[in-house]
Design a protein around this motif. Sequence first.
Motif, PDB file in Angstrom:
ATOM      1  N   GLY A  19       0.819  -1.213   0.000  1.00  0.00           N
ATOM      2  CA  GLY A  19       0.000   0.000   0.000  1.00  0.00           C
ATOM      3  C   GLY A  19       0.848   1.257   0.000  1.00  0.00           C
ATOM      4  N   GLY A  20       1.987   1.215   0.717  1.00  0.00           N
ATOM      5  CA  GLY A  20       2.896   2.360   0.691  1.00  0.00           C
ATOM      6  C   GLY A  20       3.501   2.586  -0.677  1.00  0.00           C
ATOM      7  N   LEU A  21       3.803   1.490  -1.394  1.00  0.00           N
ATOM      8  CA  LEU A  21       4.304   1.627  -2.767  1.00  0.00           C
ATOM      9  C   LEU A  21       3.283   2.330  -3.652  1.00  0.00           C
ATOM     10  N   THR A  22       2.006   1.956  -3.495  1.00  0.00           N
ATOM     11  CA  THR A  22       0.956   2.600  -4.296  1.00  0.00           C
ATOM     12  C   THR A  22       0.857   4.087  -3.957  1.00  0.00           C
ATOM     13  N   ALA A  23       0.949   4.414  -2.662  1.00  0.00           N
ATOM     14  CA  ALA A  23       0.903   5.827  -2.259  1.00  0.00           C
ATOM     15  C   ALA A  23       2.103   6.593  -2.804  1.00  0.00           C
ATOM     16  N   LEU A  24       3.283   5.979  -2.745  1.00  0.00           N
ATOM     17  CA  LEU A  24       4.480   6.632  -3.288  1.00  0.00           C
ATOM     18  C   LEU A  24       4.352   6.838  -4.794  1.00  0.00           C
ATOM     19  N   LEU A  25       3.814   5.854  -5.491  1.00  0.00           N
ATOM     20  CA  LEU A  25       3.646   5.969  -6.937  1.00  0.00           C
ATOM     21  C   LEU A  25       2.703   7.112  -7.292  1.00  0.00           C
ATOM     22  N   ARG A  26       1.604   7.224  -6.547  1.00  0.00           N
ATOM     23  CA  ARG A  26       0.658   8.312  -6.841  1.00  0.00           C
ATOM     24  C   ARG A  26       1.289   9.674  -6.524  1.00  0.00           C
ATOM     25  N   THR A  27       2.064   9.729  -5.453  1.00  0.00           N
ATOM     26  CA  THR A  27       2.726  10.985  -5.107  1.00  0.00           C
ATOM     27  C   THR A  27       3.745  11.378  -6.166  1.00  0.00           C
ATOM     28  N   LEU A  28       4.467  10.405  -6.692  1.00  0.00           N
ATOM     29  CA  LEU A  28       5.447  10.694  -7.739  1.00  0.00           C
ATOM     30  C   LEU A  28       4.786  11.222  -9.001  1.00  0.00           C
ATOM     31  N   HIS A  29       3.577  10.807  -9.281  1.00  0.00           N
ATOM     32  CA  HIS A  29       2.861  11.272 -10.468  1.00  0.00           C
ATOM     33  C   HIS A  29       2.285  12.671 -10.273  1.00  0.00           C
ATOM     34  N   ARG A  30       1.952  13.011  -9.022  1.00  0.00           N
ATOM     35  CA  ARG A  30       1.259  14.271  -8.789  1.00  0.00           C
ATOM     36  C   ARG A  30       2.161  15.390  -8.277  1.00  0.00           C
ATOM     37  N   ASP A  31       3.123  15.061  -7.402  1.00  0.00           N
ATOM     38  CA  ASP A  31       3.893  16.088  -6.729  1.00  0.00           C
ATOM     39  C   ASP A  31       5.391  15.797  -6.835  1.00  0.00           C
ATOM     40  N   ARG A  32       6.176  16.803  -6.456  1.00  0.00           N
ATOM     41  CA  ARG A  32       7.624  16.633  -6.337  1.00  0.00           C
ATOM     42  C   ARG A  32       7.902  16.058  -4.942  1.00  0.00           C
ATOM     43  N   VAL A  33       8.481  14.866  -4.873  1.00  0.00           N
ATOM     44  CA  VAL A  33       8.680  14.172  -3.610  1.00  0.00           C
ATOM     45  C   VAL A  33      10.047  14.524  -3.046  1.00  0.00           C
ATOM     46  N   PRO A  34      10.130  15.071  -1.822  1.00  0.00           N
ATOM     47  CA  PRO A  34      11.438  15.339  -1.213  1.00  0.00           C
ATOM     48  C   PRO A  34      12.229  14.059  -1.009  1.00  0.00           C
TER      49      PRO A  34
END
Length: 592
Positions: free
Chosen positions: A299-314
């Motif tokens: 589930g964390g991988l899915t959240a990270l993937l969505r964040t990478l598509h939408r925002d700039r991840v620190p």
Amino acid sequence: MLLGALLLLLVLGGAVPASAHAALRSTDPADGTVLDSAPRHVTLAFTESVGLLDDSVRVLDPGNRRVRTGGAQHGPGGSDTVRVPLPAGLSEGTYVVAWRVVSADSHPVSGAFTFSVGRPSATTAPVDTGPVEDPVTGSLFTVARYLAYLAAALLIGTVAFVALCRPPERGALRRPLAAGWWTLLGATLALLVLRGPYETGAGPSAALDPYALARTLTGRPGLALLARLALLLVAAAVWARWPRGRGAWSRPALATGAALAVGLALTWASAEHASAGIQVPTAMASSVLHLLAMAVWLGGLTALLRTLHRDRVPAAVVARFSRLAFACVTVLVLTGVYQSWRGLGSWDQVTGTAYGRLLTAKLAAVALLLAAAGLSRRATAPLPAARAEAAVPERVSEPVGGPPPLPPEPAEPAEPAKSAEAAEAAGDDHRPVLRRRVLAEVAVGLVVLVITTVLTGTLPGRAEAEAARGPATTAGGLPVASVTTVPFDVGTPGGRGKVQITLDPGRVGGNSVQAVVYGPDGGISTVPELRMSLTLPARGIGPVDARLTDRGGYWGTGTLTLPLAGTWTMRVTVRVSDVDQVTVTKPVRIGG
């Protein structure tokens, strides 16, 4: 991605039948035995505790008519036995016992066996195991189970990612969080409604039966589903109070979220493999940790993937998740090793059982997932170092008490800006690579999740081996007759078949013997002569002649005495004509 996952679930849900954990270990009377007098009860012993239905055990007489029996109840041995009282005065002939129960891991299992009173019938009633599984109900129930696992991973993993990795922007993760909650709620309601027809083998329309729903709500699987619904409602109320901005979550909020996640995992552990078998408390704790680690990672991988598509991840967020994923992998390995040992018991079960083969496939998929995770980790390794280097200003040493330093040369303001921009650009260069590799991890993770769901509905190798061995006694402590099948072939047309020999009770002391001869077509056959003797080579005892006599349809005696326990050699001679006969030997275990 979601559409592909649903299609995969639908295909597997319709193609993979649920294989129950419980297996029939023994019956009293034993399958195929011929009894001198009618038994007072029929007892079935299973490898784990089972639940009873309204029509769990049905007995059919030689004319294929239903015998009026008492209600099925658990036997004196506990919830892993089922006993049904029989009426007095059963007529001579062969009886069929059809049964259907619900195993401790919530799957129904059914079967049938026969026994004879006095002598076998010339014709036997067809073996009917009861209502077969309705394909529509079975497919819907299986798909709901898959969706429940997927939704739990999405819900728990997203919350863990937000709480522990602390991404600056959480808006992109509200939709997957809501999607996980609503999907798990809908799947749980579907499982609760379909539970009744799934157990009885009825169609989906039977889900509207109030009596079936009431029976579901009082059983262990139904209570676990009700607890899951209650936890989801509490989670929705708590989630509404959690901060939506950039601030960190409070410790009470984190503790509440962790408690809810553990509670949700317990609703699976309390109704599946961990709740039955050996070392139940340890197995349930291991199952909870295994499910939570899986959910946080995938589930964390899915959240990270969505964040990478939408925002700039620190870089710090990626580094935190990398450490969290490593901890999850460690937990998965430790709990997976324990669960594999508990489910298999020996190396022979790895390739010799469906559970072992599925477990091997899961291990291969997990190895592929770890390889993908390793590539992602390599892609993110330069980010924290690059950004840390850009964030730390250059320090100039100065002697204490010495003359003041010379005025510094005019600094060029463009250099620091270039360093920060270069570090940010380096992070952006790694972002597409990281996005692709995380997507690969999620895809492989879905495969692992599907195999895990199938594995939870498959008979463990340890239970399968236990059922194949069979115990020397029933769970109630009463001796079970020893049944031995001896194949023979005299080498002439129609001169082959088998002899089914029952030693009752199959222990030291007096025994009765019933021997039934079956022809090549599987029907009962008459032979002019049948002889049997037993020898105990280890003690030099024998041969002991059983002195079988023809009793009209079968051969038997009630005067065989065996003085010692051990592995005896049974010698059977079958004569099918005046000149054609054959002698076959087979070992048989006699208990003390």
